[in-house]
Design a protein around this motif. Structure first.
Motif, mmCIF file in Angstrom:
data_model
loop_
_atom_site.group_PDB
_atom_site.id
_atom_site.type_symbol
_atom_site.label_atom_id
_atom_site.label_comp_id
_atom_site.label_asym_id
_atom_site.label_seq_id
_atom_site.Cartn_x
_atom_site.Cartn_y
_atom_site.Cartn_z
ATOM 1 N N UNK A 1 12.886 36.348 14.179
ATOM 2 C CA UNK A 1 12.603 37.743 14.942
ATOM 3 C C UNK A 1 13.272 38.937 14.322
ATOM 4 N N UNK A 2 14.067 38.662 13.452
ATOM 5 C CA UNK A 2 14.720 39.600 12.398
ATOM 6 C C UNK A 2 15.768 40.389 13.342
ATOM 7 N N UNK A 3 16.319 39.804 14.359
ATOM 8 C CA UNK A 3 17.565 40.335 15.119
ATOM 9 C C UNK A 3 18.799 39.754 14.866
ATOM 10 N N UNK A 4 19.760 40.558 15.193
ATOM 11 C CA UNK A 4 21.280 39.905 15.134
ATOM 12 C C UNK A 4 21.236 39.633 16.547
ATOM 13 N N UNK B 1 16.587 46.647 27.103
ATOM 14 C CA UNK B 1 15.416 47.397 27.098
ATOM 15 C C UNK B 1 14.226 46.859 27.793
ATOM 16 N N UNK B 2 13.966 45.377 27.351
ATOM 17 C CA UNK B 2 12.880 44.804 28.090
ATOM 18 C C UNK B 2 13.040 44.604 29.412
ATOM 19 N N UNK C 1 6.174 44.375 22.060
ATOM 20 C CA UNK C 1 5.466 43.510 21.479
ATOM 21 C C UNK C 1 6.557 42.209 21.251
ATOM 22 N N UNK C 2 7.541 42.485 20.657
ATOM 23 C CA UNK C 2 8.721 41.407 20.127
ATOM 24 C C UNK C 2 8.831 40.736 21.504
#
Length: 141
Positions: free
Chosen positions: A29-32, A42-43, A99-100
């Motif tokens: 996901x490219x997240x830490x 936020x979701x 979308x993530x």
């Protein structure tokens, strides 16, 4: 005074092990892990102020600001001054950030499976940790 007798070390070791599992699960996901937690807030609800986000995540602004800058640079969130209070900065998801969420749906299941706990054990541990956190917060005041 043995390390193996210290509750704090067991919590620290478990936290580091959990971070390691999350690191693998979040790589695609490219997240830490801290970024993932911010995205989860936020979701659930948006916009949120930076202050509200910091309170939800138990992070100070010195830690939260660089995290949000990286999420904004990745195109996942936007930040803007509140129209009603210039001291307040609102954080919102971008369409890409929204979308993530779909791609992140399997993360909680993967992490829970990695714990080796059944549902009842997981819930009991969660309740115990929340009681511990509340007690420690009270003791630190």
């Amino acid at each position: 005074m043995l390390l193996e007798n210290q509750l704090c070390f067991d919590l620290h070791a478990a936290s580091r092990a959990m971070d390691g599992v999350y690191r693998g699960a979040l790589r695609e996901l490219g997240l830490t892990y801290p970024q993932y937690l911010a995205m989860m807030v936020l979701w659930e609800r948006q916009p949120v102020t930076v202050k509200e986000l910091g309170e939800a995540l138990r992070l100070d602004s010195g830690t939260l600001s660089p995290l949000l800058k990286r999420l904004q640079a990745a195109g996942l969130v936007s930040r803007e001054r509140s129209a009603t209070d210039e001291r307040s900065v609102l954080v919102r998801l971008t369409p890409e950030g929204s979308e993530l969420r779909q791609r992140a749906r399997e993360v909680p299941r993967k992490i829970f499976e990695a714990t080796g706990l059944d549902a009842a054990e997981g819930r009991e541990l969660q309740l115990t940790l929340r009681r511990l956190t509340a007690s420690l917060d009270g003791a630190s005041r």
